[in-house]
Write an enzyme that holds these catalytic residues in place. Structure first.
Site, short mmCIF file in Angstrom:
data_model
loop_
_atom_site.label_atom_id
_atom_site.label_comp_id
_atom_site.label_asym_id
_atom_site.label_seq_id
_atom_site.Cartn_x
_atom_site.Cartn_y
_atom_site.Cartn_z
N LYS A 51 36.01 36.78 45.21
CA LYS A 51 35.65 37.72 44.16
C LYS A 51 34.43 38.49 44.65
O LYS A 51 33.47 37.89 45.16
CB LYS A 51 35.32 36.96 42.87
N ARG A 70 32.35 32.02 28.60
CA ARG A 70 31.11 32.56 28.03
C ARG A 70 30.99 32.31 26.54
O ARG A 70 29.97 32.67 25.93
CB ARG A 70 31.03 34.08 28.29
N GLU A 123 42.21 35.97 33.23
CA GLU A 123 41.00 35.17 33.48
C GLU A 123 40.19 35.10 32.18
O GLU A 123 39.69 36.12 31.71
CB GLU A 123 40.16 35.80 34.59
#
Length: 202
Positions: A125, A41, A37
């Site tokens: 999640k 960012r 993943e």
């Protein structure tokens, strides 16, 4: 097979330099982990996803920290094979669903998990895992929410990972510790940590 069944640990990585993306994915793959993943960012994130998708096809690369509709669309165009959101607003969920990619939407409360289940999401999640109650919290909601499976992420370490993975409603965990040496290019250590992580499933 579900994304959550590909590995007991999903590496969650922040990439500042897209040139590191392929060597990273290759090191993880050598260690037995074929999923990663890449969090959105940094400015390099989308290019990192592009390169992994194009050059390491045996790795299932996804985009994390999807917090806007634009993120979802851009990640899909870059070649992401799944999307992960830290939380779940209707606009982000709609945009992510529209891409047709598998989605792991974020939830931290029972209400959020129930709302996502109403929308048809049964694999979620749990974030931020440690700060939101950790193993004890997930264990306690397993009874009232038996149809949901979670990938807890946030603050989990190699020491705490086995307790999470032992829970019946935890399919895998997200971990950033696997790529802690990425900044100095220590791919041998990443491979070693991946081997350890791939053997964590109880």
């Amino acid at each position: 097979m579900s994304l959550l069944d590909l590995s007991p640990v999903v590496p969650v990585v922040v990439i500042d330099d897209a040139d590191q993306a392929v060597p990273l994915a290759e090191a993880l793959l050598r260690g037995g982990i074929g999923i990663v993943e890449v969090t959105l960012r940094t400015p390099a994130a989308l290019e990192a996803i592009r390169r992994i998708a194009a050059e390491v096809p045996d790795t299932v690369v996804g985009a994390g920290t999807v917090t806007t509709p634009d993120h979802a669309e851009a990640a899909a165009k870059a070649g992401a094979r799944f999307l992960v959101t830290p939380g779940s607003t209707d606009k982000v969920l709609d945009a992510a669903t529209a891409t047709g990619l598998p989605l792991l939407p974020g939830a931290a409360t029972v209400t959020e998990a129930m709302r996502l289940a109403e929308r048809g999401h049964t694999e979620l999640k749990f974030f931020p895992a440690e700060a939101a109650g950790g193993v004890g919290y997930l264990k306690s909601i397993g009874g009232p929410l038996p149809g949901l499976r979670f990938c807890p992420t946030g603050g989990i370490t190699p020491a705490t990972a086995p307790a999470y993975l032992a829970l019946p409603n935890v399919a895998c965990i997200g971990g950033s510790w696997l790529t802690a040496t990425l900044a100095n290019g220590d791919y041998t250590e990443i491979e070693r940590l991946a081997k350890e992580a791939s053997a964590l499933r109880p």
